[in-house]
Design a protein around this motif. Structure first.
Motif, short mmCIF file in Angstrom:
data_model
loop_
_atom_site.label_atom_id
_atom_site.label_comp_id
_atom_site.label_asym_id
_atom_site.label_seq_id
_atom_site.Cartn_x
_atom_site.Cartn_y
_atom_site.Cartn_z
N LYS A 1 6.70 -12.34 28.30
CA LYS A 1 5.71 -11.27 28.14
C LYS A 1 6.06 -10.06 29.00
CE LYS A 1 2.93 -13.18 25.12
NZ LYS A 1 2.71 -12.58 23.78
N ALA A 2 6.69 -10.28 30.16
CA ALA A 2 7.15 -9.17 30.98
C ALA A 2 8.23 -8.40 30.23
CB ALA A 2 7.68 -9.68 32.31
N ALA A 3 9.06 -9.11 29.48
CA ALA A 3 10.07 -8.45 28.66
C ALA A 3 9.43 -7.60 27.58
CB ALA A 3 11.00 -9.49 28.04
N VAL A 4 8.31 -8.07 27.02
CA VAL A 4 7.56 -7.28 26.03
C VAL A 4 7.02 -6.01 26.67
CG1 VAL A 4 5.48 -7.25 24.59
CG2 VAL A 4 6.98 -9.25 24.56
N ASP A 5 6.47 -6.14 27.90
CA ASP A 5 6.00 -4.96 28.63
C ASP A 5 7.10 -3.91 28.76
OD1 ASP A 5 3.47 -5.97 29.02
OD2 ASP A 5 3.76 -6.47 31.13
N TYR A 6 8.26 -4.37 29.18
CA TYR A 6 9.35 -3.43 29.47
C TYR A 6 9.86 -2.77 28.19
CZ TYR A 6 13.59 -1.44 31.38
OH TYR A 6 14.58 -0.56 31.75
N PHE B 1 0.81 -1.22 0.00
CA PHE B 1 0.00 0.00 0.00
C PHE B 1 0.85 1.28 0.00
CE2 PHE B 1 -2.75 -3.15 2.20
CZ PHE B 1 -3.87 -3.09 1.37
N GLY B 2 2.16 1.09 -0.02
CA GLY B 2 3.06 2.24 0.04
C GLY B 2 3.31 2.74 1.44
N ARG B 3 2.77 2.04 2.43
CA ARG B 3 2.93 2.47 3.81
C ARG B 3 2.41 1.40 4.75
NH1 ARG B 3 -1.07 7.41 3.89
NH2 ARG B 3 -0.61 7.54 6.11
N VAL B 4 2.81 1.47 6.00
CA VAL B 4 2.18 0.75 7.10
C VAL B 4 2.04 1.76 8.22
CG1 VAL B 4 2.47 -1.01 8.88
CG2 VAL B 4 3.01 -1.57 6.51
N ASP B 5 0.83 1.88 8.77
CA ASP B 5 0.57 2.84 9.84
C ASP B 5 0.58 2.22 11.22
OD1 ASP B 5 -0.16 5.26 8.17
OD2 ASP B 5 -1.59 3.81 7.40
N ILE B 6 0.07 0.99 11.30
CA ILE B 6 -0.09 0.32 12.60
C ILE B 6 0.50 -1.08 12.51
CG2 ILE B 6 -1.75 -0.48 14.32
CD1 ILE B 6 -3.76 1.54 12.93
N LEU B 7 1.36 -1.41 13.45
CA LEU B 7 1.93 -2.75 13.55
C LEU B 7 1.42 -3.40 14.83
CD1 LEU B 7 3.95 -5.03 12.78
CD2 LEU B 7 5.72 -3.73 14.01
N VAL B 8 0.73 -4.52 14.68
CA VAL B 8 0.24 -5.26 15.84
C VAL B 8 1.05 -6.55 15.96
CG1 VAL B 8 -1.74 -6.36 16.96
CG2 VAL B 8 -2.08 -4.30 15.58
N ASN B 9 1.91 -6.60 16.96
CA ASN B 9 2.73 -7.79 17.20
C ASN B 9 1.94 -8.75 18.09
OD1 ASN B 9 5.32 -7.23 15.89
ND2 ASN B 9 5.48 -5.52 17.32
N ASN B 10 1.24 -9.65 17.44
CA ASN B 10 0.35 -10.57 18.16
C ASN B 10 0.88 -12.00 18.21
OD1 ASN B 10 -2.43 -11.64 19.10
ND2 ASN B 10 -2.11 -12.69 17.15
N THR C 1 10.33 -16.43 19.99
CA THR C 1 9.05 -16.06 19.39
C THR C 1 8.42 -14.87 20.09
OG1 THR C 1 8.62 -18.33 18.66
CG2 THR C 1 6.72 -16.87 18.86
N ASN C 2 8.21 -14.99 21.40
CA ASN C 2 7.42 -14.00 22.13
C ASN C 2 8.12 -12.67 22.34
OD1 ASN C 2 5.65 -16.12 22.31
ND2 ASN C 2 5.50 -16.12 24.53
N PHE C 3 9.44 -12.69 22.43
CA PHE C 3 10.17 -11.44 22.69
C PHE C 3 11.03 -11.00 21.51
CE2 PHE C 3 13.98 -9.20 24.31
CZ PHE C 3 13.35 -8.02 24.70
N PHE C 4 12.00 -11.82 21.14
CA PHE C 4 12.91 -11.40 20.07
C PHE C 4 12.20 -11.26 18.73
CE2 PHE C 4 15.95 -13.18 23.18
CZ PHE C 4 16.74 -12.06 23.33
N GLY C 5 11.16 -12.07 18.50
CA GLY C 5 10.38 -11.91 17.28
C GLY C 5 9.73 -10.54 17.22
N VAL C 6 9.19 -10.09 18.35
CA VAL C 6 8.58 -8.76 18.44
C VAL C 6 9.62 -7.67 18.19
CG1 VAL C 6 7.51 -7.11 20.03
CG2 VAL C 6 6.70 -9.48 19.97
N ILE D 1 2.73 1.10 17.35
CA ILE D 1 3.18 -0.27 17.63
C ILE D 1 2.39 -0.80 18.80
CG2 ILE D 1 5.13 -1.73 18.24
CD1 ILE D 1 6.92 0.69 17.25
N ALA D 2 1.57 -1.80 18.56
CA ALA D 2 0.78 -2.44 19.62
C ALA D 2 1.34 -3.85 19.84
CB ALA D 2 -0.69 -2.50 19.24
N ASN D 3 1.92 -4.07 21.00
CA ASN D 3 2.49 -5.36 21.33
C ASN D 3 1.54 -6.12 22.25
OD1 ASN D 3 4.88 -4.74 19.91
ND2 ASN D 3 5.68 -3.61 21.67
N ILE D 4 1.17 -7.32 21.82
CA ILE D 4 0.24 -8.12 22.63
C ILE D 4 1.03 -8.90 23.66
CG2 ILE D 4 -1.59 -9.82 22.62
CD1 ILE D 4 -2.26 -7.20 21.14
N GLY D 5 0.89 -8.48 24.91
CA GLY D 5 1.56 -9.15 26.02
C GLY D 5 0.64 -10.20 26.63
#
Length: 279
Positions: free
Chosen positions: A154-159, A76-85, A108-113, A132-136
């Motif tokens: 997931k705590a690492a994702v929070d931080y 689409f020529g852009r990405v506005d929102i990234l949801v790491n789910n 997967t849960n941390f380094f992938g994000v 950037i919305a990260n699903i913890g």
């Protein structure tokens, strides 16, 4: 989020569960959706509904993730929102979990994000916009026996999300970590188990069996969670450092923060008195 065209949202882990619900809700709102999964056939129905679909392994090498980001942006020529789910749940006492399983959980849960987000950051910085919305997980809000490795990832994702919120603010890139409670998804059926079962943790094994039997009866509706998440990522509201989603997750974080505040008050004086005499 004011744009001349509907925002472009990229969601990882859309083969089932919350990721699929977010993609479906985004399509219903007219957003331009890029839905990803390890296997394209797992998201073929989303393609028929109007989403662009791409295969993605978030544990791939960084060079491959950068190629993926370029391919996704070109759609689409852009990405506005990234949801790491994308992610999975590793169950077992820490002692029962092999080093390889721990590394795989964090890969997967941390380094992938982190690695996938880093692949998109130059694009966001150049545009001076991005979300950037990260699903913890609520598992990072309190110590759950049997979920130690998962909760730690997931705590690492929070931080890291809270660090990004500060590091990327000058580029107008917004970040939040979203911690879902228990929702009726395939999380339990996709759960991975400890490499060895030690008899001394029999109580945990019974809890595991109860959790599996509870699958399909969780209190949370992923469709309602998707509505909340889409409301958040398409708004201009000030963001919290971490946001629980689900009545159970909200109650748990509230309880945890109150307990931690009480504990801190009881011990704060003990922690003082260590400065150098000449400080």
């Amino acid at each position: 989020m004011a744009t001349s065209h509907p925002p472009v949202i990229l969601i990882t882990g859309c083969s089932s569960g919350l990721g699929r619900s977010i993609a479906t809700e985004a399509l219903s709102r007219g957003l331009r959706v890029i839905a990803t999964a390890r296997r394209l056939e797992a998201v073929s129905d989303l393609d028929k509904k109007g989403a662009k679909t791409l295969a993605l392994d978030i544990t791939a090498a960084q060079a491959d993730l950068e190629k993926f980001a370029a391919k996704a942006i070109a759609l689409f020529g852009r990405v506005d929102i990234l949801v790491n789910n994308a992610g999975y749940y590793q169950f077992g006492a820490v002692e029962e979990t092999s080093p390889e399983q721990m590394q795989s959980q964090f890969a997967t849960n941390f380094f992938g994000v982190v690695n996938l987000t880093n692949a998109f950051l130059p694009h966001f910085r150049e545009r001076k916009a991005g979300f950037i919305a990260n699903i913890g997980s609520q598992s990072s809000y309190g110590p759950f026996p049997g979920a130690g490795v998962y909760g730690a990832s997931k705590a690492a994702v929070d931080y890291i999300s809270q660090v990004w919120a500060k590091e990327l603010k000058e580029f107008n890139i917004r970040t939040v970590s979203i911690g879902p409670g228990l929702f009726r998804t395939s999380a339990a059926t996709n759960m991975k188990f400890q490499s060895k079962e030690l008899p001394c943790y029999e109580g945990l094994h019974k809890q595991r069996d109860m959790y599996l039997a509870y699958s399909g009866h969780e209190p949370g509706d992923p469709k309602k969670a998707a509505v909340k998440i889409l409301d958040l990522v398409t708004s201009d509201k000030d963001l919290p450092g971490r946001l629980p989603i689900g009545d159970d997750a909200v109650a748990l974080l509230d309880q945890t923060m109150q307990a931690e505040a009480k504990e801190f008050q009881a011990w704060k004086e003990f922690g003082k008195g260590t400065n150098h005499d000449q400080a």
